[in-house]
Design an enzyme around this catalytic site. Sequence first.
Site, short mmCIF file in Angstrom:
data_model
loop_
_atom_site.label_atom_id
_atom_site.label_comp_id
_atom_site.label_asym_id
_atom_site.label_seq_id
_atom_site.Cartn_x
_atom_site.Cartn_y
_atom_site.Cartn_z
N ARG A 120 -6.04 2.53 -2.54
CA ARG A 120 -6.83 1.34 -2.57
C ARG A 120 -5.93 0.22 -1.95
NH1 ARG A 120 -8.83 -1.38 -6.67
NH2 ARG A 120 -7.71 -0.01 -8.20
N LYS A 190 -0.11 5.40 -14.63
CA LYS A 190 -1.52 5.74 -14.08
C LYS A 190 -1.65 7.37 -13.79
CE LYS A 190 -3.70 4.62 -9.57
NZ LYS A 190 -4.10 3.49 -8.47
N ARG A 327 0.26 -7.67 -18.49
CA ARG A 327 1.70 -8.21 -18.46
C ARG A 327 2.38 -7.63 -19.98
NH1 ARG A 327 1.01 -14.39 -17.33
NH2 ARG A 327 0.83 -14.86 -19.72
C1 BTN Z 1 -5.92 4.22 -5.70
O1 BTN Z 1 -5.22 3.40 -5.17
O2 BTN Z 1 -5.69 4.04 -6.70
C2 BTN Z 1 -6.91 5.26 -5.10
C3 BTN Z 1 -6.20 6.61 -4.94
C4 BTN Z 1 -7.15 7.72 -4.24
C5 BTN Z 1 -6.43 8.89 -3.86
C6 BTN Z 1 -7.32 10.08 -3.44
S1 BTN Z 1 -6.62 11.65 -3.28
C7 BTN Z 1 -7.82 12.26 -2.69
C8 BTN Z 1 -8.69 11.15 -1.48
N1 BTN Z 1 -7.88 11.23 -0.40
C9 BTN Z 1 -7.27 10.28 -0.12
O3 BTN Z 1 -6.49 9.99 0.91
N2 BTN Z 1 -7.13 9.44 -0.99
C10 BTN Z 1 -8.09 9.72 -2.07
#
Ligand code: BTN
Length: 329
Positions: A120, A190, A327
């Site tokens: 994202r 994460k 935080r």
């Molecule tokens: C984030 O930023 O938290 C979202 C990450 C999403 C990653 C997944 S992996 C499968 C799909 N292909 C990508 O290029 N991104 C999503």
Amino acid sequence: MQPARLLAALAPGTPVSGASLAAQAGVTRAAIWKQIETLRARGLPIEARGATGYRLPWPVQMLDATQISEALPAEVGDSLGALEVHWELDSTSSELQRRGAGAADCSIVLAETQTAGRGRRGRQWLSPPGLNLYLSFLKRFEQGFAALSGLSLAIGVIVLRALEALGVQGAGLKWPNDLLAIEHGRPGGKLAGILVELSGEYQGPCAAIIGVGLNLRMTPALRLQAGQPTSDLAALTAGVPPDRNRVAAALITALMDGLEQFERDGLPAFMADYRRHDLLRGQSLQLSGALGEFAGMGAGVDASGALLVLLTDGSLHRVDSADVSVRPT
Ligand code: BTN
């Protein structure tokens, strides 16, 4: 030797000598060494043990479309538009985007590794081969964008349901839809990231490409590269994450069931689960969004899926989009 074949040879986790790999592939040991270096550069911690050869520190299950299909309930398997497993793609979500109108509803693309995995807010998603899962799911909706607000939150709940179905405990949700490990009762690293991309019409047919990146094993080097605290299923399962094909099947099953439920009942059907697993409620938060930086206390989410933040002056602030961090106490 192709990297996929080399990884398959190392997958059992037992040592394989450079000489035997070279003989299998009909190439020199130097050529094998070069391929090993390529896989290492991609993040695989391949060990070299003198004469016994190369080995992975644990067994790896190669992703396999047949094994994934066999692990799906029959009604789920019958309703899939497509199920593809690739060795390498730029991004599984970009691949589905390129298919456009040609892709059937409920098409699924997985890759062992991504060369341009997207997160994202324009971030990169690290995608080493053999360790984690990268899966994208194309879902078509008749109702248009307007009815899809909250889809992103629902997907977080759906991925959490998949982990529960696998018997994995100890994960929760960070708004809008990150899955985090719970560490010492607090939001930890994460575990999974979700990227939902919509296309189509505001009030007509539209499509969501739902990308899920789920960490099964993060090495120390990858954790450093990630630039944010990360965790993995191995940490929640005493070092032995479930079989990758089973995890993929559980994700697909939860997505099929959950998206059908979302289409029928919308976000309200997910709110109780979201609230039960909301890791930000009661936490001291730092936010950065269109209104700049501010701090407050997590106060849950409202019916539309917006984050509620209690500000120091006692007012409740509604946040539709922001970067949130917890935080330290
Ligand atoms: C984030 O930023 O938290 C979202 C990450 C999403 C990653 C997944 S992996 C499968 C799909 N292909 C990508 O290029 N991104 C999503």
